[in-house]
Each structure stands twice: as C-alpha cells, then as structure tokens.
Design a protein around this motif. Sequence first.
Motif, PDB file in Angstrom:
ATOM      1  N   TYR A  68      25.951 -14.921 -17.666  1.00 12.79           N
ATOM      2  CA  TYR A  68      25.690 -13.646 -17.390  1.00 12.79           C
ATOM      3  C   TYR A  68      25.210 -12.577 -18.520  1.00 12.79           C
ATOM      4  O   TYR A  68      24.431 -11.517 -18.150  1.00 12.79           O
ATOM      5  CB  TYR A  68      26.673 -12.982 -16.403  1.00 12.79           C
ATOM      6  CG  TYR A  68      26.686 -13.647 -15.045  1.00 12.79           C
ATOM      7  CD1 TYR A  68      25.799 -13.039 -13.898  1.00 12.79           C
ATOM      8  CD2 TYR A  68      27.370 -14.630 -14.404  1.00 12.79           C
ATOM      9  CE1 TYR A  68      25.607 -13.687 -12.752  1.00 12.79           C
ATOM     10  CE2 TYR A  68      27.380 -15.194 -13.337  1.00 12.79           C
ATOM     11  CZ  TYR A  68      26.540 -14.680 -12.449  1.00 12.79           C
ATOM     12  OH  TYR A  68      26.325 -15.483 -11.204  1.00 12.79           O
ATOM     13  N   ALA A  89      31.679 -13.236 -15.305  1.00 14.38           N
ATOM     14  CA  ALA A  89      30.757 -12.346 -15.310  1.00 14.38           C
ATOM     15  C   ALA A  89      30.829 -11.034 -15.414  1.00 14.38           C
ATOM     16  O   ALA A  89      29.999 -10.375 -15.858  1.00 14.38           O
ATOM     17  CB  ALA A  89      30.026 -12.638 -14.025  1.00 14.38           C
ATOM     18  N   ASN A  97      21.692 -13.134 -19.039  1.00 12.31           N
ATOM     19  CA  ASN A  97      20.812 -12.446 -18.315  1.00 12.31           C
ATOM     20  C   ASN A  97      20.729 -11.247 -18.766  1.00 12.31           C
ATOM     21  O   ASN A  97      19.483 -10.765 -18.638  1.00 12.31           O
ATOM     22  CB  ASN A  97      21.457 -12.529 -16.821  1.00 12.31           C
ATOM     23  CG  ASN A  97      21.320 -13.849 -16.223  1.00 12.31           C
ATOM     24  OD1 ASN A  97      20.203 -14.619 -16.400  1.00 12.31           O
ATOM     25  ND2 ASN A  97      22.081 -14.229 -15.333  1.00 12.31           N
ATOM     26  N   LYS A 129      33.641 -15.548 -11.614  1.00 12.71           N
ATOM     27  CA  LYS A 129      33.043 -13.881 -11.653  1.00 12.71           C
ATOM     28  C   LYS A 129      33.793 -13.092 -12.285  1.00 12.71           C
ATOM     29  O   LYS A 129      33.278 -11.943 -12.636  1.00 12.71           O
ATOM     30  CB  LYS A 129      33.237 -13.736  -9.926  1.00 12.71           C
ATOM     31  CG  LYS A 129      32.339 -14.598  -9.204  1.00 12.71           C
ATOM     32  CD  LYS A 129      30.712 -14.422  -9.846  1.00 12.71           C
ATOM     33  CE  LYS A 129      29.872 -15.595  -9.407  1.00 12.71           C
ATOM     34  NZ  LYS A 129      30.034 -16.985 -10.232  1.00 12.71           N
ATOM     35  N   THR A 137      28.959  -9.035 -18.240  1.00  8.32           N
ATOM     36  CA  THR A 137      28.037  -8.142 -17.844  1.00  8.32           C
ATOM     37  C   THR A 137      28.333  -6.946 -18.380  1.00  8.32           C
ATOM     38  O   THR A 137      27.644  -6.080 -18.855  1.00  8.32           O
ATOM     39  CB  THR A 137      27.813  -8.089 -16.229  1.00  8.32           C
ATOM     40  OG1 THR A 137      27.665  -9.373 -15.866  1.00  8.32           O
ATOM     41  CG2 THR A 137      26.798  -7.200 -15.902  1.00  8.32           C
ATOM     42  N   ASP A 146      30.692 -18.294 -17.154  1.00  9.41           N
ATOM     43  CA  ASP A 146      30.120 -16.935 -16.510  1.00  9.41           C
ATOM     44  C   ASP A 146      29.910 -16.012 -17.585  1.00  9.41           C
ATOM     45  O   ASP A 146      29.085 -15.148 -17.200  1.00  9.41           O
ATOM     46  CB  ASP A 146      30.769 -16.775 -15.294  1.00  9.41           C
ATOM     47  CG  ASP A 146      30.261 -17.532 -14.083  1.00  9.41           C
ATOM     48  OD1 ASP A 146      29.465 -18.628 -14.266  1.00  9.41           O
ATOM     49  OD2 ASP A 146      30.473 -17.297 -13.055  1.00  9.41           O
ATOM     50  N   ASN A 177      26.066  -3.914 -10.236  1.00  9.87           N
ATOM     51  CA  ASN A 177      26.323  -5.465 -10.699  1.00  9.87           C
ATOM     52  C   ASN A 177      27.738  -5.573 -10.423  1.00  9.87           C
ATOM     53  O   ASN A 177      28.138  -6.957  -9.806  1.00  9.87           O
ATOM     54  CB  ASN A 177      25.875  -5.872 -12.049  1.00  9.87           C
ATOM     55  CG  ASN A 177      24.432  -5.730 -12.327  1.00  9.87           C
ATOM     56  OD1 ASN A 177      23.909  -6.843 -11.885  1.00  9.87           O
ATOM     57  ND2 ASN A 177      23.715  -4.885 -12.885  1.00  9.87           N
TER      58      ASN A 177
END
Length: 538
Positions: free
Chosen positions: A312, A452, A315, A449, A456, A308, A75
């Motif tokens: 994320y 993210a 998710n 990002k 994550t 983000d 990822n």
Amino acid sequence: MAAVEKLQVLHALDVAETQRYHVRAVVIAGMGFFADAYDLFCITLVTKLLGRIYYHDDVPGRPGRLPPRVEAAINGVTFCGMIVGQLLFGWLGDKVGRKKFYGKTIMLMIMGSFLSGLSFGNTSDGVMATLCFFRFWLGVGIGGDYPLSATIMSEYANRRTRGSFVAAVFAMEGFGVLAGCIVTLAVSATFQARFAAPPYEEDPAASTPPQADYVWRIILMVGAVPACFTYHWRMRMPETARYTALVARDADRAARDMSRVLQVDITGEPDKVESLTRDRDYGVFSRRFARRHGAHLAGAVACWFVLDVVFYSQNILQEEIFSDVKWVPDPRTMSALQEAYRVGRAHAIIALCGTLPGYWFTIAFIDVVGRKPIQFLGFAMMMGFMLLIAALYDGLTSAGRRLWLVVMYTFTFFFANFGPNSTTFIVPAEIFPAHLRATCHGIASAAGKLGAIVGTFGFMYAAQRADGSGATKTGYPSGIGVRASLFVLAASNVLGILFTCFLPEPKGRSLEEVSGDGGGETTNRDDADAGDSKILPL
C-alpha cells in the motif's frame, strides 16, 4: 508420526479430479473478490476528482485537492472496517459455519458501495464524513470475505491443485482493479464528451463542471453490480465437508452433501468422526495451539503485515511516479474530468502489464514449485527492483529514460502478485486446523490491513510539505523523497523473507496432513506418502 485412517469424505475431496463444482466454487468466491478489489481500489481513482469538486476554494490559483486528513480518513476507515470484518467473520466462520455468513458479507458490500455513491451533506466535510461512514461498512463486508472465501475454497479443493484454485479466487482481484480503471475511463470520457470543460489555467471556475459530481458517484455505485450477482450463487452452496465433519461433527450430513457434489457414494462414518475430533476443541490462545501452530500464526501475521506495508505504500508512491514520467501532467493543464481519465489510464497500464500477469503466474506455478519459494522470490525481487529504482531514480526521471522507470516499477507489482500478495492469502487457509482455520486466516489478514494503515498513513503524513504559498500538498519532501521511501520499503522486504521461514510448505499435502487435524500430523514428505496407504479406499 504416521497418519491414521482418514474419513472417506475427506479422502474423496483430496483425490477428486478437477470438475464442474471446482470451477463453480472458484467463480462464486472469485466474483466476491472481483467486487472486493473494485470497491477497495476505485476510491483511489476518484480522490483527485473529489478534491477538485469539494475543495476547489482551499488554495487560490491551484486546483482543489483533498486535505491530507480527509484523504487519510477515507482510506483509513475502509481498512478499519476490513479489520473488524476479518476478525468477526473469521471467528463466526469457525463457530457457526463458513456458508452461514457468506451471503451476509456480500450484502454489506452491496449496501456499502451503493450508499457510498449517495453520500450527502450540507458541507464538503459533511459529504466526506458520510462517505467515510458508508465505506467503513463496505470495509466490514470486504474484510469478512477474506477468511470465508479462502477457507471455503481450500476446503473444497483437491490437494494436488488446491493452491491454484485458491490463487484463482484471489486473482479475480486483478480483474476487479482493471474493471475499476475501465469504468473510470468510460464514465469520465462520456461526461467529458458531453460536458467539455477548459483546462484549469484557462478558466478555473469552469474546469470542474457541476456534472462531475455524478462521475465519482457512478464509479463507486457500479461496485454493487457484481456483488448482486454473487449473492444468489453463494446462498446455494453447501457447507464445506471439513466444517460439517470436523467442526460440526455431523458425519452423515457431510457425506450427503459431498456425495451430491462429487456424484459418488460416500459413507458418513460417525464413529470415526467422533474418534478423530475428540480433544480437538483447543482455542487460538491455548498452550496447545501455541505449541503446535504458534510459530505458523506468527509467520503468517508478520508476512502479511510486512507485505501490506510495502504494497500500500507502493500505491501512495504511484502519484509521484506518474507525475515524474508525465503520465499525469500538472492538474492546471487539465479539466477535472480529463485528470480523472489520465489517472484511470495510468493505473490501467500498470494493472495490465504488472498486476494481472503476476496473479496468473502464481496460478500456473504455485502447485509446481510451492508456496514458500514463490513468497521468497516475490519479496526478494521486490527488494531488488526497489533498490535499483531508488539508486537510479534521478536519472530514470530524465527524458528518454522514463520508460525504464515504468518498466521496473511495473515489475515490483508483478512480483508482489507473483509472490507474497498471493501466497499470504493462500497459506493461512491451509496450515491451521479446521476448527480454527477461518479465525487464524482472519487474524493474519487483519494484521495485513494494520500494515496497510501503517504504510498508507505513514507515507501520507510524511508526504506533506509546504509550497511557496505556505499551503500543504501531497508530495515527497526532500527529507523523505521517493528514493528514501523505496530504500525503506526494500528493507521491509528483508523482514518478509525472514518471517517466511516460520511457515510450513503445504504443496501436495492434504489440509489434515499439514495441520495434524482429523487424521494425524505428519512432519515430512515421507510420512505423508506413507499415510496415503492407510487411507480407506472409496
């Protein structure tokens, strides 16, 4: 400050009725985002399959799964590639031209997605390392598509429906996500029918047939197909008139290009271009930019970063929630291909019921109510639903109430997309001057990002715990938990609401009015209206 006379070519773009070239631009840019979303999202659908294929011997008595370090790497390298692409191609889009590198990003995506399916190695870690290498370059291509597509579409659009056009480009992400689910369902079902395998608990050795290795490779490689179709169309697009006139300062070329596109006669006005672009070469790190747009850039960067982190992290939470509502049963009760099918089906339901409707609500309402109200609403509603789910989570996971958990969880995705996931993409393409527009969009999207990565990696490492055998698996330890995670994400949404206050409202205003570029700067709606009477008629 009242607006000064405006270039004919820019006025013609602002007042143009919706016509074929608008639709063509949306399709060309949108197909890129369709491929972006497919390539970025499809890895989530096959990570369980990768674990069962390549790490089946790691934990005796339990189906294999990717070690956290490997899952984080797969990822993370894509996000790192996206940051590089967003910053690099955003800068190049302002220095050399938007169209110049528009085809290059697609080529990187085609090669990255196709080669990802050909990942090779003598060991499991070797295959994953090769996959990471190719997905880094895939990420560079995807990242470059963000500032170039957003800037091109905003500069092509008229001011009345600009938000809807840029939102329509971004909405193709939803179809890309859904396409990833459909391909996963079709490929896994086909291989399951042809190479049926028993559940893991019945025959661990046979539950993952050798042919399963083709499944994830096919799913990743299909992402190259829509990108291939997009390349030819992108190479035929003319450069945007706003870049040609206000950055390259070629008034005659801008007039010729847009006369052909709009099918009207437009005068080049080179003298006026020289007057309007004089002393407009300041950079992002200059005092002039900081004074005029520093707060705007800070707001765009912070909002996208916060969004983000939340989006994320959401998710990552899906795996636990899908397990709790029994959409994805214990992997020991399924073969590897059955598990891939169940994961694809669960994600498809969320995409159909929450993700896609959110995008299209944004298209319908963004030019009616404005960008900032939608962004405020999205952050606020995500916060509300996350607090509600967190407070009631134990009861919602009990039999008979799981549907309510799914409904509320789906609404968090709906308001992410009918909210900041769309508006953080749209606003940076509207509020900065032409010579820095792609650069600033690239900076804001790169910050997203980075968020993210924070979301994550933070949740992935927090999610490691020891089971009875001492091995680690992905889940949520008692100290973190889904409930605590949702409380943290709800608090993050509050920051998004606060930073939204830093942004101007571009609804109904030309790009030059919002940014003060090539036609004077207006500070309120009355000034903008007054400026219209001073624009030269066609």
